[in-house]
Motif scaffolding. Structure first.
Motif, short mmCIF file in Angstrom:
data_model
loop_
_atom_site.label_atom_id
_atom_site.label_comp_id
_atom_site.label_asym_id
_atom_site.label_seq_id
_atom_site.Cartn_x
_atom_site.Cartn_y
_atom_site.Cartn_z
N VAL A 40 16.60 -23.32 -83.80
CA VAL A 40 16.48 -22.80 -85.17
C VAL A 40 17.85 -22.44 -85.73
N GLY A 41 18.68 -21.79 -84.92
CA GLY A 41 20.04 -21.47 -85.37
C GLY A 41 20.84 -22.72 -85.67
N LEU A 42 20.64 -23.76 -84.86
CA LEU A 42 21.36 -25.01 -85.09
C LEU A 42 20.88 -25.69 -86.37
N ALA A 43 19.55 -25.62 -86.62
CA ALA A 43 19.00 -26.27 -87.81
C ALA A 43 19.34 -25.51 -89.09
N VAL A 44 19.35 -24.18 -89.02
CA VAL A 44 19.58 -23.37 -90.22
C VAL A 44 21.07 -23.28 -90.55
N ARG A 45 21.88 -22.90 -89.59
CA ARG A 45 23.30 -22.69 -89.85
C ARG A 45 24.14 -23.94 -89.62
N GLY A 46 23.71 -24.75 -88.65
CA GLY A 46 24.47 -25.94 -88.34
C GLY A 46 25.76 -25.61 -87.60
N LEU A 47 26.43 -26.64 -87.13
CA LEU A 47 27.68 -26.46 -86.41
C LEU A 47 28.85 -26.44 -87.38
N ASN A 48 29.78 -25.56 -87.09
CA ASN A 48 31.00 -25.47 -87.89
C ASN A 48 32.02 -26.45 -87.31
N MET A 49 31.96 -27.68 -87.81
CA MET A 49 32.80 -28.73 -87.25
C MET A 49 34.25 -28.52 -87.66
N GLY A 50 35.13 -28.63 -86.69
CA GLY A 50 36.55 -28.49 -86.96
C GLY A 50 37.09 -29.69 -87.71
N ILE A 51 38.33 -29.56 -88.16
CA ILE A 51 38.91 -30.65 -88.94
C ILE A 51 39.15 -31.89 -88.10
N GLU A 52 39.16 -31.72 -86.76
CA GLU A 52 39.31 -32.91 -85.91
C GLU A 52 38.12 -33.84 -86.07
N PHE A 53 36.97 -33.31 -86.50
CA PHE A 53 35.77 -34.12 -86.69
C PHE A 53 35.47 -34.38 -88.17
N SER A 54 35.78 -33.43 -89.03
CA SER A 54 35.47 -33.58 -90.45
C SER A 54 36.65 -34.05 -91.28
N GLY A 55 37.86 -33.98 -90.72
CA GLY A 55 39.06 -34.34 -91.46
C GLY A 55 39.59 -33.17 -92.26
N GLY A 56 40.88 -33.17 -92.55
CA GLY A 56 41.47 -32.08 -93.31
C GLY A 56 42.94 -31.91 -92.97
N ALA A 57 43.44 -30.70 -93.20
CA ALA A 57 44.87 -30.43 -92.98
C ALA A 57 45.04 -29.11 -92.25
N ILE A 58 46.09 -29.05 -91.44
CA ILE A 58 46.45 -27.84 -90.70
C ILE A 58 47.87 -27.45 -91.09
N PHE A 59 48.03 -26.21 -91.48
CA PHE A 59 49.34 -25.70 -91.88
C PHE A 59 49.76 -24.63 -90.86
N ASN A 60 50.95 -24.77 -90.31
CA ASN A 60 51.49 -23.81 -89.35
C ASN A 60 52.86 -23.34 -89.84
N THR A 61 53.01 -22.02 -89.96
CA THR A 61 54.31 -21.46 -90.34
C THR A 61 55.23 -21.41 -89.13
N THR A 62 56.48 -21.68 -89.35
CA THR A 62 57.44 -21.69 -88.24
C THR A 62 58.07 -20.33 -88.00
N ASP A 63 58.02 -19.46 -88.99
CA ASP A 63 58.64 -18.14 -88.86
C ASP A 63 57.57 -17.05 -89.00
N LYS A 64 57.92 -15.88 -88.47
CA LYS A 64 57.03 -14.73 -88.59
C LYS A 64 56.96 -14.28 -90.04
N THR A 65 55.77 -13.87 -90.48
CA THR A 65 55.57 -13.48 -91.86
C THR A 65 54.84 -12.15 -91.94
N SER A 66 55.08 -11.44 -93.03
CA SER A 66 54.40 -10.15 -93.25
C SER A 66 53.21 -10.28 -94.19
N VAL A 67 52.97 -11.48 -94.71
CA VAL A 67 51.84 -11.71 -95.62
C VAL A 67 50.54 -11.59 -94.82
N SER A 68 49.58 -10.90 -95.37
CA SER A 68 48.30 -10.68 -94.67
C SER A 68 47.47 -11.96 -94.65
#
Length: 377
Positions: A40-68
């Protein structure tokens, strides 16, 4: 020897034990309820597929940041028009994932995020993943899972028998369903790390099941030549004999996995640690449960349908009934004999010796010879 070791030895010798097999309907009901909840949980909510399966973009900062995290998430979602997952690593850097994002939109999002962080866009590494790559990974995962299942069934059918192979297959499907359902309910992303974790738990689950089956195979040799135990009772004794070993193995395996899940994922940030550790944690617990409460009782259920085992069960029950009747008859005869002896004792005179008492002598009556006050010289 420790208390747990003593208990394990007593369980192995059959001196103590819990009747898991006789209460199998309770375990079946619990498993069905858990499985339905997962589906039921699988049918109602479904799986949260990562971008490796759904496609998309990943952004990684190279320096430490104070932005929340909240501020970065709002900026990315406004620029991209899609829901974003923002995580702060242990080093204070940000990792942002946005699904279904094309190359053009990814550049716009990168520039908006760089402006919010106050850095040059080159300070943000961008990885674009196409959905075709994820589909290829998913297809390979399903293929590997299918091949694994087939090989497991063939091996168990040859090494043991087809009933044990079928029970092990049901237990594996049970573990996979529960683990995937928990993933849907929790909302964790499904990544290649998740697939690795799912494939890993199958080996752990199968290990506990095979250990019990091996002991059951040895105990069930020449079973039809005796009339003391039924197959279900032998299966329960084998299960109790390996119970402490299964518990120890599961606990030892769960401790480091729990450390990865609750400490690594909680303090060091989510990502690959959470992807693998949640699958391992849920799968190990479900595998231990299925090997004890599902696989062995199911084998006993299937085996008891065999005509030879049905005949054995009838002989065992007939012998026990005959022994019980003989014991009752002996008890009745003993009670009747005690009652007869009690009746004879009531009919005897009061000064008589008790019946059945050996070695008690009647005291002679003293007689005075020689007249009044006379003494015998």
């Amino acid at each position: 020897m420790s208390r747990l070791g003593t208990l394990g030895a007593r369980l192995y010798r059959g001196e103590v034990g819990y009747d898991f097999v006789a209460k199998r309907k309770i375990w079946y009901g619990i498993s069905i309820l858990i499985t339905i909840t997962a589906i039921v949980g699988l049918a109602v909510r479904g799986l949260n597929m990562g971008i490796e399966f759904s496609g998309g973009a990943i952004f990684n900062t190279t320096d430490k940041t104070s932005v929340s995290v909240e501020a970065a998430k709002e900026t990315v979602e406004t620029a991209s028009g899609h829901t974003a997952i923002v995580q702060k690593t242990g080093e204070g850097k940000l990792r942002v994932q946005v699904s279904e994002l094309d190359e053009k939109k990814s550049h716009v999002t990168q520039e908006a995020l760089a402006k919010k962080l106050g850095v040059h866009p080159d300070k943000i590494n961008t990885d674009i993943v196409g959905p075709s790559w994820g589909e290829e990974i998913a297809d390979k995962a399903w293929t590997g899972l299918g091949v694994f299942m087939i090989l497991v069934v063939i091996y168990l059918a040859i090494a043991f028998e087809w009933r044990m192979a079928l029970a092990a297959l049901v237990a594996l499907i049970h573990d996979l369903t529960i683990t995937v359902g928990i993933y849907a309910l929790v909302g964790f992303e499904v990544t290649p790390g998740t697939v690795i974790g799912l494939l890993t738990i199958l080996g752990y689950s199968l290990y506990d099941t095979v250990v019990v089956f091996d002991g059951l195979k040895e105990s069930a040799k020449d079973l039809t030549k005796q009339t003391r135990w039924t197959y279900s009772e032998i299966a329960n004794r084998s299960l109790n004999g390996t119970l402490v070993r299964s518990i120890n193995t599961t606990v030892v395996a769960l401790l480091p996995v729990a450390g990865l899940l609750f400490i690594g994922g909680g303090f060091l940030g989510a990502g690959m640690l959470n992807d693998i550790s949640l699958a391992l944690f849920v799968g190990l617990a479900a595998g231990a449960y299925s090997s004890i409460f599902i696989a062995t009782p199911l084998v006993a259920d299937l085996k008891e349908r065999d005509p030879q085992m049905k005949a054995l069960t009838r002989r065992v029950h007939a012998k026990r009934a005959a022994q019980a009747a003989k014991a009752d008859s002996a008890q009745d005869e003993g009670g009747a004999q005690e009652a007869d002896e009690a009746d004879e004792a009531e009919d005897e005179p009061q000064d008589a010796s008790p019946a059945g008492v050996v070695g008690q002598r009647r005291q002679p009556v003293s007689r005075n010879r020689g007249g009044r006050g006379g003494k015998r010289r």
